[in-house]
Design a protein around this motif. Structure first.
Motif, PDB file in Angstrom:
ATOM      1  N   SER A 285      37.909 -80.990 -18.172  1.00 22.17           N
ATOM      2  CA  SER A 285      37.844 -79.830 -18.045  1.00 22.17           C
ATOM      3  C   SER A 285      39.590 -79.231 -18.568  1.00 22.17           C
ATOM      4  O   SER A 285      39.946 -80.459 -19.775  1.00 22.17           O
ATOM      5  CB  SER A 285      38.740 -79.100 -16.578  1.00 22.17           C
TER       6      SER A 285
ATOM      7  N   LEU B   7      43.014 -73.719 -15.163  1.00 23.05           N
ATOM      8  CA  LEU B   7      42.389 -73.181 -14.511  1.00 23.05           C
ATOM      9  C   LEU B   7      40.573 -73.213 -14.289  1.00 23.05           C
ATOM     10  O   LEU B   7      40.180 -73.236 -12.861  1.00 23.05           O
ATOM     11  CB  LEU B   7      42.595 -71.238 -15.092  1.00 23.05           C
ATOM     12  N   ALA B   8      40.234 -73.316 -15.611  1.00 17.74           N
ATOM     13  CA  ALA B   8      39.218 -74.416 -15.158  1.00 17.74           C
ATOM     14  C   ALA B   8      39.271 -75.817 -14.654  1.00 17.74           C
ATOM     15  O   ALA B   8      38.243 -75.730 -13.764  1.00 17.74           O
ATOM     16  CB  ALA B   8      38.982 -74.717 -16.942  1.00 17.74           C
TER      17      ALA B   8
ATOM     18  N   GLY C 164      39.132 -74.580 -10.625  1.00 21.77           N
ATOM     19  CA  GLY C 164      37.863 -73.971 -10.519  1.00 21.77           C
ATOM     20  C   GLY C 164      36.359 -74.943 -10.057  1.00 21.77           C
ATOM     21  O   GLY C 164      35.820 -74.808  -8.951  1.00 21.77           O
TER      22      GLY C 164
ATOM     23  N   VAL D  55      37.400 -76.130  -6.713  1.00 21.22           N
ATOM     24  CA  VAL D  55      36.901 -76.383  -5.916  1.00 21.22           C
ATOM     25  C   VAL D  55      35.393 -76.045  -5.456  1.00 21.22           C
ATOM     26  O   VAL D  55      34.828 -76.578  -4.013  1.00 21.22           O
ATOM     27  CB  VAL D  55      37.227 -73.972  -6.232  1.00 21.22           C
ATOM     28  N   ALA D  56      34.700 -76.407  -6.699  1.00 19.97           N
ATOM     29  CA  ALA D  56      33.084 -76.037  -6.618  1.00 19.97           C
ATOM     30  C   ALA D  56      32.769 -77.485  -6.219  1.00 19.97           C
ATOM     31  O   ALA D  56      31.878 -77.931  -5.163  1.00 19.97           O
ATOM     32  CB  ALA D  56      32.817 -75.642  -8.119  1.00 19.97           C
TER      33      ALA D  56
ATOM     34  N   GLU E  41      33.880 -70.280  -2.534  1.00 22.00           N
ATOM     35  CA  GLU E  41      34.633 -70.854  -3.322  1.00 22.00           C
ATOM     36  C   GLU E  41      35.299 -69.483  -3.674  1.00 22.00           C
ATOM     37  O   GLU E  41      36.771 -69.599  -4.161  1.00 22.00           O
ATOM     38  CB  GLU E  41      33.221 -70.776  -4.873  1.00 22.00           C
ATOM     39  N   SER E  42      35.111 -68.699  -4.040  1.00 20.29           N
ATOM     40  CA  SER E  42      35.478 -67.636  -3.903  1.00 20.29           C
ATOM     41  C   SER E  42      36.912 -67.641  -3.057  1.00 20.29           C
ATOM     42  O   SER E  42      38.160 -66.711  -3.591  1.00 20.29           O
ATOM     43  CB  SER E  42      35.135 -65.916  -4.275  1.00 20.29           C
TER      44      SER E  42
ATOM     45  N   LEU F 184      39.032 -69.792  -4.382  1.00 21.13           N
ATOM     46  CA  LEU F 184      39.917 -69.728  -5.291  1.00 21.13           C
ATOM     47  C   LEU F 184      41.945 -68.539  -4.227  1.00 21.13           C
ATOM     48  O   LEU F 184      42.069 -68.204  -5.387  1.00 21.13           O
ATOM     49  CB  LEU F 184      38.996 -68.675  -6.112  1.00 21.13           C
TER      50      LEU F 184
END
Length: 223
Positions: free
Chosen positions: A101, A105-106, A109, A112-113, A206-207, A210
């Motif tokens: 990543s 932040l990436a 994400g 989480v995914a 996911e949302s 986050l």
């Protein structure tokens, strides 16, 4: 008519070379071991560790009960191998996500995914972890805890770059709370017997995850 020299070059039906045969046997053994672990996840999740016998495991994987001993020392060893392998896979996968990543932040994400994908793909394993962790041998319990602690710290390190000045204990709480949200999928993807489709559940989870991880801390203590 075929020339003698040509005949000598034609392939003949022969047994596989010893090295190839050994590789095939090793692959077959690995496949059978994985089949036993998959069967264990399903049976332990449904019936509970204590109600499943080695004969049940063997039958579900297409072998006799005694044949299970070719792969595992016993039923408790099956449980240990199941939870250890999953914990190691989570840690290895999480590390790869972070390494690949560009920025915190990436990475968050991606984590989480990755975890949502794990939870949606392995609901039986999550159930087994929740209900049968205490049935692990003491050494396996300690190793699983270590692997899972290292996985949590991977998330904490990423969160520290997004919540500067926040204590590690609070970041750890965010990570654990998010795991609780995502790992609820064995229950939350079903509503009154109706299953929510993965295509709908994945982006929603996911949302939500986050949002929880990135939510600003309250300026004053609650309560």
């Amino acid at each position: 008519m075929t020339e003698p020299s040509q005949t000598a070059q034609l392939p003949s039906a022969q047994a596989a070379p010893p090295q190839a045969a050994s590789t095939q046997r090793s692959q077959a053994k690995a496949n059978r071991r994985q089949a036993l672990l998959s069967a264990a996840a399903a049976l332990f999740a449904l019936e509970g560790f204590n109600r499943v016998s080695l004969e049940d495991l063997g039958a579900a994987a297409g072998v006799s009960g005694p044949a299970v001993y070719r792969h595992f020392a016993g039923k408790q060893a099956v449980l240990g191998a199941l939870l250890l392998s999953v914990s190691q896979d989570l840690l290895d996968g999480g590390r790869k996500v972070v390494a690949d990543s560009d920025g915190d932040l990436a990475a968050l994400g991606g984590l989480v995914a990755f975890h949502v994908d794990f939870a949606l793909s392995n609901p039986d394993v999550i159930r087994v972890q929740d209900q049968d962790f205490s049935n692990l041998a003491g050494e396996d319990q300690a190793e699983v805890r270590t692997l899972q602690r290292n996985y949590v710290e991977l998330w904490v390190d990423v969160l520290a770059g997004l919540h500067e000045g926040t204590e590690a204990a609070e970041l750890r709480m965010r990570a654990h709370a998010t795991f609780g949200l995502i790992n609820s999928t064995p229950h939350s993807v079903r509503s009154h017997g109706r299953r929510i489709g993965v295509r709908r559940a994945r982006p929603l989870l996911e949302s939500m995850a986050l949002a929880a991880l990135l939510a600003p801390a309250p300026t004053e203590p609650l309560g």
